[in-house]
Every structure is written in structure tokens, then in C-alpha cells.
Design an enzyme around this catalytic site. Structure first.
Site, PDB file in Angstrom:
ATOM      1  N   ASP A  94      -0.838  -5.483   1.312  1.00  0.00           N
ATOM      2  CA  ASP A  94      -1.023  -6.900   0.931  1.00  0.00           C
ATOM      3  C   ASP A  94      -2.358  -7.579   1.346  1.00  0.00           C
ATOM      4  O   ASP A  94      -2.316  -8.611   1.478  1.00  0.00           O
ATOM      5  CB  ASP A  94       0.294  -7.599   1.646  1.00  0.00           C
ATOM      6  CG  ASP A  94       0.069  -7.521   3.153  1.00  0.00           C
ATOM      7  OD1 ASP A  94      -0.374  -6.405   3.528  1.00  0.00           O
ATOM      8  OD2 ASP A  94       0.560  -8.453   3.771  1.00  0.00           O
ATOM      9  N   GLU A  95      -3.364  -6.516   1.683  1.00  0.00           N
ATOM     10  CA  GLU A  95      -4.567  -7.005   2.035  1.00  0.00           C
ATOM     11  C   GLU A  95      -5.555  -6.384   1.577  1.00  0.00           C
ATOM     12  O   GLU A  95      -5.630  -5.227   1.588  1.00  0.00           O
ATOM     13  CB  GLU A  95      -4.705  -6.994   3.628  1.00  0.00           C
ATOM     14  CG  GLU A  95      -5.686  -7.965   4.095  1.00  0.00           C
ATOM     15  CD  GLU A  95      -5.347  -7.798   5.890  1.00  0.00           C
ATOM     16  OE1 GLU A  95      -6.420  -8.610   6.470  1.00  0.00           O
ATOM     17  OE2 GLU A  95      -4.367  -7.223   6.238  1.00  0.00           O
TER      18      GLU A  95
END
Length: 585
Positions: A94-95
Site C-alpha cells: 500500500d505504499e
């Protein structure tokens, strides 16, 4: 970032929107992987022991991770990032960092802001989640900006403002400063980034060493020259397991090491790599951790070679006092393999012995063809048949949050299980909060299922749009409408359909189910509202849960049942209300 899993679960389960959601390992030694913002109000955070999280927020929904869903959402977001620039550096599911200049974006604040706003809108449209964006001239500042922007925001750190922004922040905000480094700086009277800068490079080098001290001083000055790297070369591949109860049996330890070695090799082959060094990790009952390694003659991806090396390593470790964690890894990665002839010879000998044993068993079976096997001839019953019978008799295990499908009620998710019952809430990401049903754990109509997408799939095209193909089917001319359609939203569990047994201890009855357990009803978790989310650009993070819930208050903890695993459900699902940046798939 941390709440990505929780926000995905809230988007997939309408009844959990606006409620505390905690995702992680549910065993006695489980750890919190993600806590939604509603749960963080109670002090729950990632990497916390699950037992402590249950004490702080007993009314939360405790769910197991669903990595298949998270990877699907992550792939969709990463695809959007690659449309902006060829230089995308993923940090996790998610990054990611994105180099906008490499993608042709004009080097102006206005152009970068426009790209970031468009990205946030695209993430919402593609996944139903929200994202936060940090725009800056370096990776460190972009990361800090994204942290300040969440949830669901955009922060731009303009050139020349870096020192003023960083000055009052804790030194822990700088990359590479963990608990040990922070403690060393604290003993020297350094707590903030401004104090780190004032200490000077020479003092930091004296405290932390030349490499670490020098890089820390540059970051305190707001300078970060690290480039965005599209692909990182993995240095090792490993797997590990933490056990609910310490292992003391030597045979069990050896079996677990062999199983972990096979898993590690599967991951190695999936990555298309081989390795030369085998590493075994052991964490004892007192949390002392040790590693042992063995370097082979050449790189390999042969499971027998890795298994044998791991077995030799674990033989040299004393595990009689108890082991809480075991791990197997392979390092020294390469893109080719060098076959181990000795291991191949051993494998061939084992295979030959297995074939000979099977032939002998077949011969004995043919010789006794006229005699039906009975109690006096148990050896005629194959070992595989015994294992299959044991698996058939073993009750299925339903973990809270996992996807299921019922032959009559359709798609749903496990809300809790225990004392021979499993409670399922039947709802879809695009439906209102669904009804609750309870079934025996071995109900043949209830089967595991794949995760549903977070957004409703597009409707099928109208056949009439392709040309005249006859009249539109009607009840008189075509299919007869299914009288059971929508039953999952219309059946009262107390009046018809499947009978609803009393929920077991630790299970949270739904709003439509009478709480008849011996411990009474389990308190809910407050009102319902759309989840917030956050993400990161420069560092991009996918949507991360919902904002603080004013109506969420801790209640008394339900009585614990060692045979029960439950995800606590909300008491009163209501229509989602307008929330800041909320998403209602």
C-alpha cells in the site's frame, strides 16, 4: 498505510463501516497487522499484541487477513502509478514512491498538485478506497508529507520550507532512526530534528558511527539524495511461523523445519531464483533468538537440498526448553542453479525404495484378493485412506472475516465460530448491511469462497443492443422469476429458513438474531458511517480505514472461550452517513 487492510475490510463488509476493525493473527500470540482509525481511538496500533488489543477495544471486529483481496487492490493502484511515471518504487502493498519528473510532469507546484488530485480521484474510482498524497522534492519529505495528509488529504512541501517543517518534529520521524538510535540520541540530550541539526555532524558521527551519523545529519538538514529505484533486487527469501504453544518435542521441531523449508523453496521458485546459503532462525521460550547458516557448494532451488541443510542446522540447536518461533531462509540469491549430485542420488534412492515398497504392497494385496480385510488384517488398509478418513472426520475451521458462500443465501463472511456453530453475515460490498445466520460447522451447503471485488462488477450488456434477437423475455415468454430472489434480505431468521441456534460464547449475535447464549449479548461498537482512507504519492498509500468514531465506546469484555474465535459485529447497522472523504461502495 497501516490501516490499509482495515479499510479494505470495511469497504468489503458494509456492516463494519464506521466500526473498530482490527486485522491480524487471532491466536494467543497473534499480533495486530492493522487497526482502523476507530480502533486507534482506544489506543490500538499495529505490531501490538492481539491480547492487549482485545483488552483495549473488546467490541472491535477481529478479522484474519485476506491477502488475495489486498494484492488485487494493490495491483490496481500500482497500475495507476505506472501511468504517471516509469519510476515507481513499491515499499509495500500500500505504499510507493513515484518520480514525477521521469514521467514528464512539469517541475511546478501547480502541475504536481493537479497530477496528485487526479491520482486520488482515479484511486477512488478504481478501488472504492481513498488515498493521501505527499508532494516534495525528496523521498524523506514526501513520506513525511503523506503522513501529515492522512486520512484522505494532500500536502505539498515547497522548496525552502524543509528546515522549518522538520525542526520541531521528533527525531524518530527521520528514516533510519529506530528505538536503539533514538535512545542513544536521548542520552545525549537530542530529542528533536532541530537539536539533531544543532549537535553537528561530528557529534553525530561520534555517537552513531561515520555512515549512520553522517546520513542522519544530512536528513536533519532536509537533504535526501536517495533516488527512486523502480526495481529492488531481493537479498534473501524466508518464511517463519510463531506457535501458539512452545514446541518441546524434538520430532515436532524437525517436522516443522522440513515444512518451512518446503515453503521457502516454493517462494524461491515462484521468484525464479536460487540460493546458496540456508539459514535457520530459532526463537526460544525466553525470546532469545539465534540463527544458524550453512553455505552450499553452489546455488540451488532443490527442496531436498534445502531441507537437508536446514535439518543439519537445527540438529545443532538445543530446543528442549521450548521454541516459540522457527524460520527457514535462503540468501546468496542467483538466477541459476548448480545441481547437487549427492542430493540427487539420495532422492533417487528414496524414490526407488518407495517404488519397491509399493510393488511389495501390491503383491501382498493380490495374494490376499480372496480375503476381505478385517480387524485381523489392519495392514491391508492403506495409510493414505486412513489419512483421508481422518481429514473427513476433522471439523472444518471457520476463521472470522473469511469469505464463504451458502447454497441458499449466497455470499457472506464468517462473523464468528465456536461450540460447533458458525455465524455468517450475508452481505456484499455494494449491498446494505446483511442478515446473520448460524449453521453447524459441518453444514455441506456452506463452502469457502474467493473474495468479492470491492466495487460492483459492470452489468452485462443488453442482448437487444446487438440487433433484433426476439422479444425481451417475460414471465409469460421467458424465464420464470425466482421466487427466492433476494431472500437473504427478506427472511426473518426467527420465523423461517434455516433454524438459528443459540450463539456460542464469544460470538457476537447480529441485530436480527436473539442473543440467547449463556453469557448474554455481546455489546456492539457504535454507529455506522463511511470509512475514511489515506494513501501516499511521492509516497502513495492506498485507503486506510475510517476516521475517529465519536460514537464508538469500549464496553465490557465478553467471557473468553478457548474453543471460540469470534469477530464482534455492530449492534445497529444503519444507512451510511456523509463522512469526510468517505467511500460507500
Amino acid at each position: 498505510m497501516d490501516a490499509f487492510y482495515a479499510s479494505a475490510e470495511q469497504a468489503a463488509k458494509p456492516s463494519l463501516r464506521g466500526k473498530p476493525v482490527i486485522v491480524g493473527g487471532l491466536g494467543p500470540r497473534g499480533v495486530v497487522a492493522t487497526a482502523s482509525y476507530e480502533a486507534r481511538v482506544f489506543g490500538v496500533h499495529s505490531a501490538m499484541a492481539m491480547a492487549q488489543a482485545r483488552r483495549l477495544c473488546p467490541n472491535a471486529a477481529f478479522l484474519v487477513p485476506r491477502f488475495a483481496l489486498y494484492r488485487t487492490v494493490s495491483d490496481a493502484v500500482m497500475a495507476l502509478l505506472h501511468t504517471l511515471s516509469p519510476l515507481v518504487e513499491p515499499l509495500s502493498l500500500d505504499e510507493a514512491f513515484v518520480d514525477l519528473e521521469a514521467g514528464g510532469t512539469e517541475p511546478t507546484v501547480e502541475a504536481a498538485r493537479a497530477v496528485a488530485e487526479r491520482l486520488r480521484a482515479d484511486i477512488r474510482a478504481a478501488t472504492g478506497l481513498t488515498g493521501s498524497v505527499g508532494l516534495a522534492g525528496s523521498k524523506m519529505l514526501a513520506k513525511i508529507g503523506s503522513e501529515q495528509a492522512k486520512p484522505d488529504g494532500l500536502v505539498v512541501i515547497e522548496p525552502g520550507t524543509e528546515r522549518d517543517l522538520l525542526g520541531p518534529m521528533s527525531v524518530r520521524m527521520l528514516p533510519g532512526v529506530g528505538p536503539a538510535t533514538a535512545e542513544a540520541l536521548r542520552r545525549a540530550g537530542i530529542h528533536t530534528v532541530a537539536e539533531t541539526r544543532e549537535a553537528g555532524e561530528a557529534e553525530l558521527v561520534r555517537l552513531l558511527g561515520r555512515a549512520h551519523g553522517g546520513s542522519l545529519f544530512l536528513m536533519a538538514e532536509g537533504r535526501d539524495e536517495r533516488p527512486v529505484v523502480a526495481e529492488r533486487d531481493a537479498k534473501s527469501i524466508s518464511v517463519e511461523d510463531t506457535f501458539d504453544v512452545d514446541l518441546t518435542d524434538r520430532t515436532r521441531v524437525q517436522l516443522e523445519i522440513a515444512r518451512l523449508a518446503d515453503r521457502c523453496v516454493r517462494r524461491l521458485r515462484e521468484a525464479g531464483r536460487s540460493g546458496r546459503t540456508v539459514v535457520v532462525k530459532v526463537r526460544r521460550y525466553d525470546f532469545s533468538t539465534l540463527t544458524r547458516s550453512e553455505t552450499l557448494r553452489g546455488p540451488t532451488d532443490d527442496p531436498a537440498v534445502v531441507r537437508e541443510a536446514a535439518a543439519r542446522l537445527i540438529d545443532g540447536v538445543d530446543t528442549t526448553a521450548g521454541v516459540r518461533l522457527l524460520g527457514v531462509g535462503v540468501s546468496g540469491l542467483a538466477d541459476y542453479t548448480q545441481e547437487d549430485l549427492f542430493a540427487q542420488a539420495a532422492q533417487a534412492a528414496e524414490a526407488a525404495a518407495g517404488v519397491q515398497g509399493a510393488a511389495q504392497a501390491a503383491h501382498e494385496a493380490l495374494g490376499d484378493a480372496g480375503r476381505p480385510p478385517g480387524p485381523e488384517r489392519p495392514e491391508l488398509v492403506s495409510e493414505g485412506a486412513g489419512e483421508a478418513s481422518e481429514d473427513a472426520e476433522k471439523p472444518r475451521r471457520w476463521l472470522p472475516g473469511s469469505d464463504v458462500r451458502h447454497a441458499e443465501y449466497g455470499a457472506g463472511w464468517v462473523q464468528g465460530s465456536g461450540v460447533g456453530r458458525v455465524t455468517v453475515r450475508f452481505e456484499e460490498p455494494w449491498s446494505p448491511p446483511g442478515r446473520v445466520r448460524t449453521f453447524p460447522v459441518d453444514d455441506p451447503s456452506l463452502q469457502p469462497a474467493d473474495p468479492l471485488p470491492l466495487l460492483r462488477p459492470p452489468a452485462k450488456a443488453d442482448p437487444k443492443a446487438d440487433g433484433p434477437e426476439g422479444p425481451d423475455p417475460t414471465p409469460e415468454q421467458g424465464e420464470t422469476p425466482d421466487p427466492e430472489a433476494g431472500r437473504e434480505l427478506a427472511v426473518d431468521p426467527d420465523q423461517g429458513g434455516a433454524s438459528v441456534p443459540q450463539p456460542g460464547e464469544g460470538m457476537a449475535p447480529g441485530p436480527e438474531e436473539e442473543a440467547g447464549g449463556r453469557d448474554g449479548p455481546t455489546p456492539g461498537a457504535g454507529g455506522v458511517g463511511p470509512g475514511w482512507g489515506r494513501g501516499q504519492f511521492g509516497v502513495v498509500e492506498e485507503g486506510e480505514g475510517a476516521g475517529p468514531a465519536a460514537d464508538s465506546r469500549p464496553g465490557p469484555e465478553a467471557a473468553a472461550d478457548p474453543d471460540t474465535v469470534a469477530a464482534l459485529a455492530p449492534e445497529e447497522p444503519a444507512a451510511p452517513g456523509p463522512g469526510r472523504g468517505g467511500v460507500s461502495p
